[in-house]
Design an enzyme around this catalytic site. Structure first.
Site, PDB file in Angstrom:
ATOM      1  N   ASP A 130      34.341 -10.278  24.776  1.00  0.00           N
ATOM      2  CA  ASP A 130      33.448 -10.826  23.760  1.00  0.00           C
ATOM      3  C   ASP A 130      34.258 -11.008  22.487  1.00  0.00           C
ATOM      4  O   ASP A 130      34.887 -10.060  22.011  1.00  0.00           O
ATOM      5  CB  ASP A 130      32.283  -9.865  23.500  1.00  0.00           C
ATOM      6  CG  ASP A 130      31.511  -9.541  24.774  1.00  0.00           C
ATOM      7  OD1 ASP A 130      31.481 -10.395  25.670  1.00  0.00           O
ATOM      8  OD2 ASP A 130      30.954  -8.433  24.865  1.00  0.00           O
ATOM      9  N   ASP A 142      19.063  -9.563  30.556  1.00  0.00           N
ATOM     10  CA  ASP A 142      19.476  -8.475  29.672  1.00  0.00           C
ATOM     11  C   ASP A 142      18.341  -7.464  29.607  1.00  0.00           C
ATOM     12  O   ASP A 142      17.190  -7.831  29.334  1.00  0.00           O
ATOM     13  CB  ASP A 142      19.764  -9.002  28.262  1.00  0.00           C
ATOM     14  CG  ASP A 142      21.008  -9.884  28.220  1.00  0.00           C
ATOM     15  OD1 ASP A 142      21.565 -10.143  29.296  1.00  0.00           O
ATOM     16  OD2 ASP A 142      21.392 -10.307  27.113  1.00  0.00           O
TER      17      ASP A 142
END
Length: 244
Positions: free
Chosen positions: A131, A10
């Site tokens: 998500d 990330d």
């Protein structure tokens, strides 16, 4: 079919970071170079690297793309990238520069026609990132929760041609608390497609437990914090799930 381990990188401000449950105010920096981190994972046997442009997710446009292309071009790995991809220009940019899969997430809610068009054009090179928070889809870097059920969105996009889903249960992400296997399997069964589990993997046993549902469509797992906090290595993970 082998169960695929996706080490996660990330990116925020050009560095490798992890957020706790997607909270931009709960960030830990684990490295200054996404490329160097990816090289470690590749050297340990990773075939795929999962990269997320956190700045891009927040800004709604590509920000850390140079790091993504460096990994895709210099290392013998496949790269999937998500975060801030909102146009066909973005999709084409990554695919034309050696990225293997582009993940569309928030756009599935905000611009479903765009997502369906990309699926029609690029097929399995498009991954759908869903998500979920309490079973409902979260968007815009997890800053908002929609009123759309995660499994319903999955079904709709599978019908539109999606072959690969990346499913994250926000409650487990970065918590090292174990994945929400029930929700992951529900998504696989609802879509009838490959689902990559994301969030909560803290030990090798979590990967073994997920692999048990391979026949249901659970095709792999994204592993982030557990690698950065040295719970296990990519090499150990691959040995555990695929015997190599």
């Amino acid at each position: 079919m082998t169960f695929t381990i996706y080490p996660a990188i990330d990116m925020r401000g050009g560095k490798c970071v992890r957020l706790l449950q997607g909270d931009y105010n709960k960030e830990t920096v684990y490295g200054d170079s996404p490329y160097e981190m990816a090289k470690v994972f590749a050297d340990e046997g990773a075939e795929w690297i999962h990269m997320v442009d956190l700045d891009g997710a927040k800004a709604g446009q590509r920000v850390n793309h140079e790091h993504v292309l460096e990994v895709a071009k210099k290392l013998n790995v496949k790269v999937q990238i998500g975060g801030g991809i909102r146009s066909e220009d973005d999709v084409a940019f990554y695919l034309e520069h050696g990225v293997s899969r582009v993940i569309l997430g928030s756009a599935a809610i905000s611009d479903p026609d765009f997502v369906k068009a990309m699926l029609a054009k690029y097929g399995e090179k498009i991954g759908i990132g869903i998500d979920a928070k309490d079973g409902y889809v979260a968007t815009e870097g997890w800053l908002n929760t929609s009123n759309v059920k995660a499994t319903e969105l999955g079904k709709t996009l599978a019908d539109a041609g999606a072959e690969v889903f990346i499913f994250t249960d926000i409650a487990t992400d970065g918590m090292l608390s174990g994945p929400n296997i029930k929700a992951i399997v529900e998504m696989a069964e609802a879509t009838g497609k490959q689902v990559i589990a994301s969030g909560g993997v803290s030990q090798l046993k979590d990967l073994v437990n997920l692999k048990e549902y391979e026949a249901s469509g659970v095709a792999g797992a994204i592993v982030g914090k557990a690698l950065y906090t040295k719970q296990f290595t990519v090499k150990e993970a691959l040995s555990e799930v695929n015997g190599r």
